[in-house]
Design a protein around this motif. Structure first.
Motif, short mmCIF file in Angstrom:
data_model
loop_
_atom_site.label_atom_id
_atom_site.label_comp_id
_atom_site.label_asym_id
_atom_site.label_seq_id
_atom_site.Cartn_x
_atom_site.Cartn_y
_atom_site.Cartn_z
N SER A 561 -1.21 8.09 -15.20
CA SER A 561 0.25 8.14 -15.11
C SER A 561 0.74 7.91 -13.68
N PHE A 562 -0.12 8.18 -12.68
CA PHE A 562 0.28 7.98 -11.29
C PHE A 562 -0.01 6.56 -10.79
N ILE A 563 -0.72 5.79 -11.61
CA ILE A 563 -1.12 4.45 -11.19
C ILE A 563 -0.23 3.39 -11.83
N SER A 570 8.69 6.41 -5.70
CA SER A 570 8.26 6.97 -4.41
C SER A 570 7.54 8.29 -4.62
N GLU A 571 7.97 9.07 -5.66
CA GLU A 571 7.30 10.35 -5.93
C GLU A 571 5.85 10.12 -6.32
N THR A 572 5.62 9.09 -7.15
CA THR A 572 4.25 8.76 -7.57
C THR A 572 3.39 8.37 -6.38
N ARG A 573 3.94 7.53 -5.51
CA ARG A 573 3.18 7.11 -4.33
C ARG A 573 2.82 8.32 -3.47
N ALA A 574 3.77 9.25 -3.34
CA ALA A 574 3.53 10.44 -2.51
C ALA A 574 2.40 11.28 -3.08
N VAL A 575 2.36 11.40 -4.42
CA VAL A 575 1.30 12.19 -5.05
C VAL A 575 -0.06 11.54 -4.83
N CYS A 580 -5.40 11.52 -2.30
CA CYS A 580 -6.43 10.78 -1.56
C CYS A 580 -6.69 11.42 -0.20
N SER A 581 -5.61 11.84 0.48
CA SER A 581 -5.77 12.48 1.78
C SER A 581 -6.51 13.81 1.64
N LEU A 582 -6.17 14.57 0.61
CA LEU A 582 -6.83 15.85 0.37
C LEU A 582 -8.31 15.64 0.06
N ALA A 583 -8.61 14.67 -0.80
CA ALA A 583 -10.01 14.40 -1.17
C ALA A 583 -10.82 13.99 0.05
N ASP A 602 -5.08 -3.18 -5.54
CA ASP A 602 -4.88 -3.27 -4.09
C ASP A 602 -4.24 -1.99 -3.56
N TYR A 603 -3.29 -1.44 -4.33
CA TYR A 603 -2.60 -0.23 -3.87
C TYR A 603 -3.56 0.94 -3.75
N VAL A 604 -4.39 1.21 -4.79
CA VAL A 604 -5.27 2.38 -4.75
C VAL A 604 -6.36 2.21 -3.69
N VAL A 605 -6.77 0.94 -3.47
CA VAL A 605 -7.75 0.69 -2.40
C VAL A 605 -7.13 1.04 -1.06
N SER A 606 -5.86 0.65 -0.88
CA SER A 606 -5.20 0.95 0.39
C SER A 606 -5.04 2.44 0.63
N GLN A 607 -5.02 3.23 -0.45
CA GLN A 607 -4.88 4.67 -0.31
C GLN A 607 -6.22 5.39 -0.15
N GLY A 608 -7.32 4.63 -0.27
CA GLY A 608 -8.64 5.23 -0.04
C GLY A 608 -9.41 5.56 -1.29
N CYS A 609 -8.99 5.08 -2.45
CA CYS A 609 -9.75 5.34 -3.68
C CYS A 609 -11.06 4.55 -3.64
N ALA A 610 -12.15 5.21 -3.97
CA ALA A 610 -13.45 4.57 -3.89
C ALA A 610 -13.82 3.83 -5.15
#
Length: 654
Positions: A561-563, A570-575, A580-583, A602-610
């Motif tokens: 649901s967040f992807i 913007s709320e979804t992006r913040a979550v 990702c930062s917490l992980a 591309d978006y999730v990669v930019s946020q650090g998802c492996a």
């Protein structure tokens, strides 16, 4: 005889009120015999006064006649069944009348024997006194001291008169015989009284037991309110004679089993007492409150309309919601309520069933709410029951199947694992989603056997894949509370020969939100075996940083649901950024679910998802298609998205 005298209870102090009332009513039972005796006594008094014209005899005869008339009058006033408050008064009145009449009769007999020389009068008075003594002893068996007093007062003067006058041997013999008569009748009276008293007491005890049994048959033994049998009778009576609609409110205390398990059954029983006491305020001559069983209560009440029923239900819910004090502190309560309202011609069974269906709906929607019955609810419930039956058969005959969806390393574009996903193709209803049938399996107690089967099949299938590819299996929340999960996992690994490092268990947040004390130990034990543990559906409503500190996970899966639309919310992006930062700070890898477009990737990669999972890489596929998918030659058009080339998904050991 003397022993029998001592066995008589002095003044009957030990008799209970009901037995005393019954004995007094027996004293006043035969009015005709008393009337005949009083009439005969008056006639004899008139005869003796006529033949023995002395003032003493005339006065005594007049008093005897007057006493008999007053006793007859008192018998005419007495009404059986009205002794609740005046039993003692009527008892004293009878005692005074009986002793007075016997004493006057005895006195008149003695006067005739001493004054009159007429043997005919002597015989008349002796016969009357002796007959009265015998009759009084029989009539007043229930009051032995009164009976004996009457016997002595009326018959003893005969012997006194005979001894006081010179009657010769015949007179002396008659006097002695009269004394023996008195003794024998006294003994018989006492024996008879003992028998009568025991019969009265036995009858009263049976009546009391019958009252107790009748009450027990109508009330709930724990709470003292009506039971289900009385409830049904009340409901049927109201439906037959109703002037208004009848509402049935079916209540179920939320999480009562948890209170019983954590605080003990004594606390649970005490809680039920409090609830019953609070609900009793809604009981009226036209309304009933009953305990149906367990922690379920029912209120049956006439209502004006639907709004009235809903308002009443909310009042009940508010009353129940007040905290209850216990030895372990305050307990907060909530209650789920189902409402059904009568319609013309509806039976009590149907009305109760409708309320039960509405209650089921209330609990299914999250508890602590009021739901009004709707026919659609019953249709859904029937469909669910059919589905439960079909699911039992499907599990028993292994008609369910596993599909697998790849989880791809977003940096290398290689498959690192597959998630095992249950599929059920119903012969009538077609494909039924796991979100529908897995909760059913949990509710009917089949989730254990179903999970064991999934683990066996998933591990056996993974053993056929390259060594670098693992398999992920979802674990139900209920399994973390039991003790069978470790056995299931170990048996599946041993049967398949799969290395523990190639198995990943996915735990949803809802499985740990209840702060299950077994969860931490289970997860730690799996990780010590080399099994990876991931937190699934993170961020879907229960998220708490404390979970990540309290339980050790290897990675986190961000819910789809967040992807779905990161560019528009913007709320979804913040979550996503926060997760990702917490992980990263906790040294956890992140998997993004539901990736369907290159932009989302591309978006999730930019946020650090492996790693990522979604239709962009492949749809869930049958196990027989996995080999072709890994080789880059899918067996099905649905297995790989048209956007994916064989170069994107390759063997990790190639």
């Amino acid at each position: 005889m003397l022993l029998n005298v001592f066995k008589v209870r002095p003044k009957d102090k030990e008799l209970n009120h009901a037995v005393r009332v019954a004995l007094i009513e027996a004293l006043y039972a035969s009015r005709a015999s008393l009337g005949i005796g009083a009439l005969l006594g008056g006639a004899v008094a008139a005869v003796t006064s006529y033949y023995c014209r002395t003032t003493l005899v005339e006065v005594t005869g007049l008093l005897l006649t007057l006493c008999g008339a007053l006793r007859v009058a008192s018998f005419g006033i007495f009404r059986p069944g009205n002794l609740s408050a005046g039993a003692k008064k009527w008892e004293i009145l009878y005692d005074i009348g009986a002793v007075s009449y016997a004493a006057l009769l005895g006195l008149l007999t003695l006067e005739i024997l001493l004054i009159s020389p007429d043997l005919r009068l002597h015989a008349l008075m002796a016969t009357l006194a002796t007959g009265y003594a015998a009759g009084a002893a029989g009539r007043n068996t229930g009051r032995p001291f009164i009976a004996i007093g009457q016997l002595l007062s009326s018959a003893l003067p005969i012997s006194i008169g005979l001894f006081a006058t010179d009657r010769g041997p015949a007179g002396m013999l008659l006097a002695v015989a009269n004394l023996l008569f008195i003794i024998v009748v006294t003994d018989i009276t006492l024996l008879t009284y003992k028998t009568v008293l025991e019969a009265f007491i036995d009858r009263q005890e049976k009546l009391q037991l019958a009252t107790v049994y009748e009450k027990l048959s109508k009330t709930d033994p724990l709470t003292g309110i009506d039971n289900r049998g009385t409830l049904r009778l009340t409901l049927e009576r109201l439906l037959q004679h109703r002037e208004q609609a009848i509402a049935v409110l079916w209540l179920d205390l939320d999480r009562f089993k948890q209170i019983n398990d954590t605080m003990g059954h004594a606390a649970g029983d005490d809680l039920l007492h409090h609830v019953a006491s609070r609900l009793s305020k809604f009981a009226t001559p036209m309304a009933s409150v009953a305990r149906f069983g367990g922690d379920e209560f029912i209120v049956v009440v006439p209502v004006e309309n639907v709004e009235h029923a809903l308002k009443l239900a909310e009042m009940v819910r508010e009353v129940i919601a007040k905290p209850v004090g216990s030895g372990q502190g305050l307990m907060d309560l909530t209650v789920s309520i189902g409402i059904a309202i009568s319609s013309p011609g509806i039976s009590s069974d149907d009305l109760l069933r409708h309320a039960d269906v509405a209650l089921y709906e209330a609990k299914a929607k999250g508890r602590n709410r009021v739901i009004l019955f709707d026919p659609e609810m019953e249709r859904r419930l029937v469909d669910r029951q059919h589905l439960e039956h079909d699911l039992k058969r499907a599990i028993a005959q292994e008609e369910l199947d596993l599909h697998f969806q790849p989880i791809v390393n977003l940096a290398t574009k290689r498959v690192e694992s597959f998630e095992a996903l249950l599929r059920w193709h119903h012969p009538i209803h077609g494909n039924i989603p796991p979100s529908t049938f897995v909760p059913i399996a949990e509710s009917i107690g089949l989730i254990d056997s179903l999970t064991a089967w999934v683990l066996r099949v998933a591990c056996a299938e993974a053993q056929r894949w390259p060594d670098s590819i693992s398999v992920a299996v979802n674990i139900s929340a209920g399994l973390l509370k039991g003790r069978d999960l470790p056995t299931m996992v170990v048996e599946a690994l041993m049967a398949s020969g799969l290395s523990p490092r190639r198995l990943e268990l996915e735990i949803t947040e809802s499985a740990i939100v209840e702060d299950n004390p077994n969860a931490a130990g289970l997860l730690d034990g799996f990780q010590k075996l080399g099994i990876r543990v991931s937190l699934d559906d993170f961020g879907t409503g229960y998220s708490s940083l404390s979970y990540l500190c309290r339980y050790k996970f290897d990675r986190i899966k961000i819910d789809r649901s967040f992807i779905s639309s990161p560019d528009r919310q913007s709320e979804t992006r913040a979550v996503v950024q926060a997760i990702c930062s917490l992980a990263k700070s906790l040294d956890l890898s992140v998997i993004a679910e539901g990736i369907e477009t290159p932009e989302q990737e591309d978006y999730v990669v930019s946020q650090g998802c492996a790693a990522g999972q979604g239709y962009l890489f492949a749809r869930p596929m049958p196990r027989e298609h996995i080999a072709g998918y890994l080789a880059g030659t899918p067996n099905s058009a649905d297995a790989v998205s048209p956007r994916i080339t064989p170069l994107r998904v390759v063997r990790s050991n190639a």
